[in-house]
Design a protein around this motif. Structure first.
Motif, PDB file in Angstrom:
ATOM      1  N   PRO A 274      -3.395   2.817  -0.848  1.00  7.79           N
ATOM      2  CA  PRO A 274      -4.680   3.468  -1.159  1.00  7.79           C
ATOM      3  C   PRO A 274      -5.790   3.122  -0.178  1.00  7.79           C
ATOM      4  O   PRO A 274      -6.647   3.958   0.116  1.00  7.79           O
ATOM      5  CB  PRO A 274      -4.996   2.959  -2.568  1.00  7.79           C
ATOM      6  N   ASP A 275      -5.791   1.887   0.318  1.00 12.58           N
ATOM      7  CA  ASP A 275      -6.846   1.466   1.243  1.00 12.58           C
ATOM      8  C   ASP A 275      -6.345   1.337   2.678  1.00 12.58           C
ATOM      9  O   ASP A 275      -7.046   0.809   3.539  1.00 12.58           O
ATOM     10  CB  ASP A 275      -7.464   0.141   0.790  1.00 12.58           C
ATOM     11  N   ARG A 277      -4.244  -0.629   3.895  1.00 13.74           N
ATOM     12  CA  ARG A 277      -4.076  -2.018   4.327  1.00 13.74           C
ATOM     13  C   ARG A 277      -2.692  -2.574   3.991  1.00 13.74           C
ATOM     14  O   ARG A 277      -2.436  -3.766   4.217  1.00 13.74           O
ATOM     15  CB  ARG A 277      -5.165  -2.905   3.714  1.00 13.74           C
ATOM     16  N   GLN A 293      -0.317  -7.574   3.356  1.00 15.08           N
ATOM     17  CA  GLN A 293      -1.680  -7.087   3.167  1.00 15.08           C
ATOM     18  C   GLN A 293      -2.427  -7.366   4.456  1.00 15.08           C
ATOM     19  O   GLN A 293      -2.689  -8.522   4.812  1.00 15.08           O
ATOM     20  CB  GLN A 293      -2.345  -7.785   1.985  1.00 15.08           C
ATOM     21  N   ASP A 296      -7.289  -5.602   8.181  1.00 18.02           N
ATOM     22  CA  ASP A 296      -8.130  -4.418   8.368  1.00 18.02           C
ATOM     23  C   ASP A 296      -7.310  -3.167   8.084  1.00 18.02           C
ATOM     24  O   ASP A 296      -6.077  -3.167   8.164  1.00 18.02           O
ATOM     25  CB  ASP A 296      -8.676  -4.359   9.803  1.00 18.02           C
ATOM     26  N   ALA A 297      -8.004  -2.083   7.785  1.00 15.84           N
ATOM     27  CA  ALA A 297      -7.333  -0.829   7.437  1.00 15.84           C
ATOM     28  C   ALA A 297      -6.701  -0.188   8.660  1.00 15.84           C
ATOM     29  O   ALA A 297      -7.266  -0.209   9.765  1.00 15.84           O
ATOM     30  CB  ALA A 297      -8.323   0.139   6.797  1.00 15.84           C
TER      31      ALA A 297
END
Length: 305
Positions: A274-275, A277, A293, A296-297
């Protein structure tokens, strides 16, 4: 950074693509397949591709486009590590293939450019115009080596052309967030290059030679493999031998390295979630897919879903 093992027992996985349903599709170079791994780690073979499927990308039609290097010989390095070792005995040429995710049907798009065979298509990225940039890493035979290059192709199979040749073992390829810069990682030199894009399929020509600019050269005998670009424009390059991801800032040439413990053949990284990442990383030599994780995206690729 923590690395969660999503799947194991894969046969030299590369070219991961994160989909919105939580699954990841990738190629298994040695098994010669396009493979799906669902969010629970279940493995499904979508299609048999033959040769040596290497890079993969979602095209504007929602199908998967494959860089097929034509096939490798394989060696066992011990300690559970497999590596490629030159061209397969039945190698003829490389190719670009298109695969339907619904039916698994495989279609040949290109196996040559101007009647010259593609030697070892390796990685690709689609631009916002619906065409794709690709690297051909070349091919090592017993007594000689074919040079590699950067190409541009149309998704409908109507045209492929050389954009820059020769290049020494071009591997990972990616676009800047604004789509105006093309990044290419060279394996043997451990170097990341940038090219300015004038228009779809055309790289800017400079009066001086070469028409590309060095971004960074990695140290400690790191070999560059595939790459992915972050939303902030930094370039994440997977590296062999050291087995990790180097985050390179094109503006400053600063490099931040993240080691993937126990994985000497870290070959690819892609982003999803979703993000954006969730980083998916292939440890090809041991046949693993990891998730981490990311700090940064990642940049959302054109046509990913």
């Amino acid at each position: 950074m923590q690395f969660e093992k999503v799947a194991s027992g894969l046969e030299f996985p590369e070219g991961p693509i994160s989909l919105s349903d939580g699954s990841v599709i990738l190629v298994e170079v040695k098994r010669q397949t396009l493979t799906r791994i669902d969010s629970d780690g279940q493995i499904e073979r979508i299609a048999f591709l033959g040769g040596g499927p290497n890079g993969a990308a979602i095209g504007p039609d929602g199908q998967v486009y494959i860089c097929n290097n034509g096939g490798y010989k394989w060696i066992d390095l011990g300690d559970g590590i497999t590596a490629d070792d030159g061209a397969a005995s039945d190698y003829k040429t490389g190719s670009i293939q298109r695969v339907s995710l619904q039916s698994g049907a495989v279609e040949l798009l290109y196996d040559s450019c101007d009647r010259v065979p593609l030697r070892g298509p390796n990685d690709m990225v689609f631009d916002r115009h619906g065409g794709f940039w690709l690297t051909d890493i070349g091919k090592s035979l017993q007594h000689y080596r074919f040079h590699g290059g950067v190409y541009y192709g149309l998704a409908d199979g109507s045209c492929i052309r050389r954009a820059h040749v020769p290049v020494i073992t071009p591997n990972g390829i990616g676009l800047s967030p604004d789509g105006r810069t093309l990044y290419v990682a060279e394996t043997i030199t451990g170097r990341l290059w940038s090219f300015e894009i004038e228009e779809p399929g055309v790289l800017r020509a400079f009066p001086e030679f070469p028409s590309r600019k060095p971004v960074a050269t990695l140290t400690d005998h790191q070999f560059c493999d595939s790459l992915a670009v972050q939303a902030d424009g930094k370039v994440c390059v997977a590296t062999l031998n050291s087995g990790g991801i180097s985050i390179i800032d094109p503006r400053t040439t600063d490099v931040v390295y993240h080691d993937v413990p126990g994985e000497p053949y870290v070959t690819n990284i892609c982003f999803g979630g979703p993000d954006m990442r969730d980083a998916y990383i292939t440890g090809s030599g041991r046949g693993n897919l990891f998730r981490a994780q990311w700090p940064d995206a990642g940049l959302l690729l054109n046509y990913n879903r």
